[in-house]
Write a protein that holds these residues in place. Structure first.
Motif, PDB file in Angstrom:
ATOM      1  N   LEU A   1      -3.326   6.190  -7.596  1.00  0.00           N
ATOM      2  CA  LEU A   1      -2.127   6.494  -6.811  1.00  0.00           C
ATOM      3  C   LEU A   1      -1.213   5.279  -6.633  1.00  0.00           C
ATOM      4  CD1 LEU A   1      -3.705   8.767  -4.055  1.00  0.00           C
ATOM      5  CD2 LEU A   1      -2.132   9.467  -5.861  1.00  0.00           C
ATOM      6  N   TYR A   2      -1.701   4.122  -7.016  1.00  0.00           N
ATOM      7  CA  TYR A   2      -0.947   2.882  -6.808  1.00  0.00           C
ATOM      8  C   TYR A   2       0.456   2.962  -7.401  1.00  0.00           C
ATOM      9  CZ  TYR A   2       0.225  -2.067  -6.878  1.00  0.00           C
ATOM     10  OH  TYR A   2       0.852  -3.264  -6.703  1.00  0.00           O
ATOM     11  N   GLY A   3       0.591   3.548  -8.571  1.00  0.00           N
ATOM     12  CA  GLY A   3       1.883   3.621  -9.241  1.00  0.00           C
ATOM     13  C   GLY A   3       2.837   4.634  -8.647  1.00  0.00           C
ATOM     14  N   PHE A   4       2.334   5.526  -7.822  1.00  0.00           N
ATOM     15  CA  PHE A   4       3.172   6.596  -7.284  1.00  0.00           C
ATOM     16  C   PHE A   4       3.698   6.317  -5.876  1.00  0.00           C
ATOM     17  CE2 PHE A   4       0.334   8.560 -10.379  1.00  0.00           C
ATOM     18  CZ  PHE A   4       1.251   9.219 -11.190  1.00  0.00           C
ATOM     19  N   ILE A   5       3.244   5.260  -5.274  1.00  0.00           N
ATOM     20  CA  ILE A   5       3.635   4.971  -3.889  1.00  0.00           C
ATOM     21  C   ILE A   5       4.371   3.644  -3.837  1.00  0.00           C
ATOM     22  CG2 ILE A   5       2.755   4.529  -1.550  1.00  0.00           C
ATOM     23  CD1 ILE A   5       0.357   6.307  -2.291  1.00  0.00           C
ATOM     24  N   GLU A   6       5.462   3.621  -3.095  1.00  0.00           N
ATOM     25  CA  GLU A   6       6.208   2.371  -2.949  1.00  0.00           C
ATOM     26  C   GLU A   6       5.311   1.296  -2.335  1.00  0.00           C
ATOM     27  OE1 GLU A   6      10.166   2.141  -1.331  1.00  0.00           O
ATOM     28  OE2 GLU A   6      10.353   4.322  -1.610  1.00  0.00           O
ATOM     29  N   TYR A   7       5.471   0.090  -2.823  1.00  0.00           N
ATOM     30  CA  TYR A   7       4.576  -0.991  -2.400  1.00  0.00           C
ATOM     31  C   TYR A   7       4.622  -1.227  -0.892  1.00  0.00           C
ATOM     32  CZ  TYR A   7       2.066  -5.358  -2.318  1.00  0.00           C
ATOM     33  OH  TYR A   7       1.145  -6.327  -2.031  1.00  0.00           O
ATOM     34  N   LYS A   8       5.816  -1.062  -0.283  1.00  0.00           N
ATOM     35  CA  LYS A   8       5.908  -1.336   1.158  1.00  0.00           C
ATOM     36  C   LYS A   8       5.072  -0.343   1.981  1.00  0.00           C
ATOM     37  CE  LYS A   8      10.311   1.100   1.749  1.00  0.00           C
ATOM     38  NZ  LYS A   8      11.708   0.956   2.110  1.00  0.00           N
ATOM     39  N   TYR A   9       4.783   0.806   1.400  1.00  0.00           N
ATOM     40  CA  TYR A   9       3.922   1.776   2.104  1.00  0.00           C
ATOM     41  C   TYR A   9       2.471   1.692   1.647  1.00  0.00           C
ATOM     42  CZ  TYR A   9       8.448   3.816   3.222  1.00  0.00           C
ATOM     43  OH  TYR A   9       9.730   4.003   3.642  1.00  0.00           O
ATOM     44  N   TRP A  10       2.239   0.958   0.592  1.00  0.00           N
ATOM     45  CA  TRP A  10       0.921   0.967  -0.051  1.00  0.00           C
ATOM     46  C   TRP A  10      -0.215   0.569   0.893  1.00  0.00           C
ATOM     47  CZ3 TRP A  10      -1.835   2.997  -3.518  1.00  0.00           C
ATOM     48  CH2 TRP A  10      -3.024   2.408  -3.918  1.00  0.00           C
ATOM     49  N   TRP A  11      -0.058  -0.553   1.573  1.00  0.00           N
ATOM     50  CA  TRP A  11      -1.166  -1.033   2.410  1.00  0.00           C
ATOM     51  C   TRP A  11      -1.423  -0.129   3.603  1.00  0.00           C
ATOM     52  CZ3 TRP A  11      -4.703  -3.743   0.454  1.00  0.00           C
ATOM     53  CH2 TRP A  11      -4.415  -4.612  -0.590  1.00  0.00           C
ATOM     54  N   TRP A  12      -0.320   0.468   4.125  1.00  0.00           N
ATOM     55  CA  TRP A  12      -0.540   1.437   5.208  1.00  0.00           C
ATOM     56  C   TRP A  12      -1.312   2.641   4.696  1.00  0.00           C
ATOM     57  CZ3 TRP A  12      -0.530  -0.045   9.850  1.00  0.00           C
ATOM     58  CH2 TRP A  12       0.349  -1.036  10.282  1.00  0.00           C
ATOM     59  N   PHE A  13      -0.969   3.073   3.490  1.00  0.00           N
ATOM     60  CA  PHE A  13      -1.669   4.194   2.876  1.00  0.00           C
ATOM     61  C   PHE A  13      -3.151   3.856   2.656  1.00  0.00           C
ATOM     62  CE2 PHE A  13      -2.934   6.785  -0.801  1.00  0.00           C
ATOM     63  CZ  PHE A  13      -2.665   8.043  -0.280  1.00  0.00           C
ATOM     64  N   VAL A  14      -3.406   2.638   2.182  1.00  0.00           N
ATOM     65  CA  VAL A  14      -4.796   2.199   1.949  1.00  0.00           C
ATOM     66  C   VAL A  14      -5.569   2.154   3.273  1.00  0.00           C
ATOM     67  CG1 VAL A  14      -6.238   0.243   1.253  1.00  0.00           C
ATOM     68  CG2 VAL A  14      -4.288   0.923  -0.156  1.00  0.00           C
ATOM     69  N   ILE A  15      -4.944   1.551   4.287  1.00  0.00           N
ATOM     70  CA  ILE A  15      -5.627   1.421   5.585  1.00  0.00           C
ATOM     71  C   ILE A  15      -5.912   2.793   6.185  1.00  0.00           C
ATOM     72  CG2 ILE A  15      -5.302   0.660   7.979  1.00  0.00           C
ATOM     73  CD1 ILE A  15      -3.747  -1.776   6.747  1.00  0.00           C
ATOM     74  N   LEU A  16      -4.926   3.681   6.175  1.00  0.00           N
ATOM     75  CA  LEU A  16      -5.130   5.025   6.731  1.00  0.00           C
ATOM     76  C   LEU A  16      -6.140   5.821   5.915  1.00  0.00           C
ATOM     77  CD1 LEU A  16      -1.466   5.910   7.756  1.00  0.00           C
ATOM     78  CD2 LEU A  16      -3.376   5.295   9.259  1.00  0.00           C
TER      79      LEU A  16
END
Ligand code: SF4
Length: 106
Positions: free
Chosen positions: A22-37
């Protein structure tokens, strides 16, 4: 208790490649929040719920039986380490014969 850890490892093993894909489909600025959640929602929260259910299901056995005061009792696994058997409310594996008090470490 082992099955709780087992399924946490399985969820982790599935989540890591899924996050990688999913890394390529999500903007980087949201990536870490997505990972943490994702880690919280898929690994940590279910682990906490399963542990609470495990503890509630075995609370009486862990706190109020002959085994609970025995030095051979492992309360994290609800296991008699002398017999390698899970005691129950109805059945104590040694029938109380091999009970030995816990040593106080204080
Ligand atoms: S030795 Fe007996 S009392 Fe102690 S944990 Fe095992 S079954 Fe329970």
């Amino acid at each position: 208790m082992g099955h709780i850890i087992f399924w946490a490892i399985i969820r982790t093993a599935v989540l890591i490649p899924a996050l990688w894909l999913l890394y390529g489909f999500i903007e980087y600025k949201y990536w870490w929040w997505f990972v943490i959640l994702s880690i919280y929602g898929i690994i940590i929260h279910p682990l906490a719920i399963q542990y609470r259910m495990f503890f509630e299901a075995n609370k009486e056995l862990i706190e109020n039986t002959l085994c609970s005061s025995c030095k051979y009792f492992d309360k994290t696994a609800v296991l008699c380490m002398k017999y390698d058997i899970h005691p129950t409310i109805e059945k104590i594996p040694c029938d109380g014969i091999d009970w030995e008090p816990k040593e106080n470490v204080s």
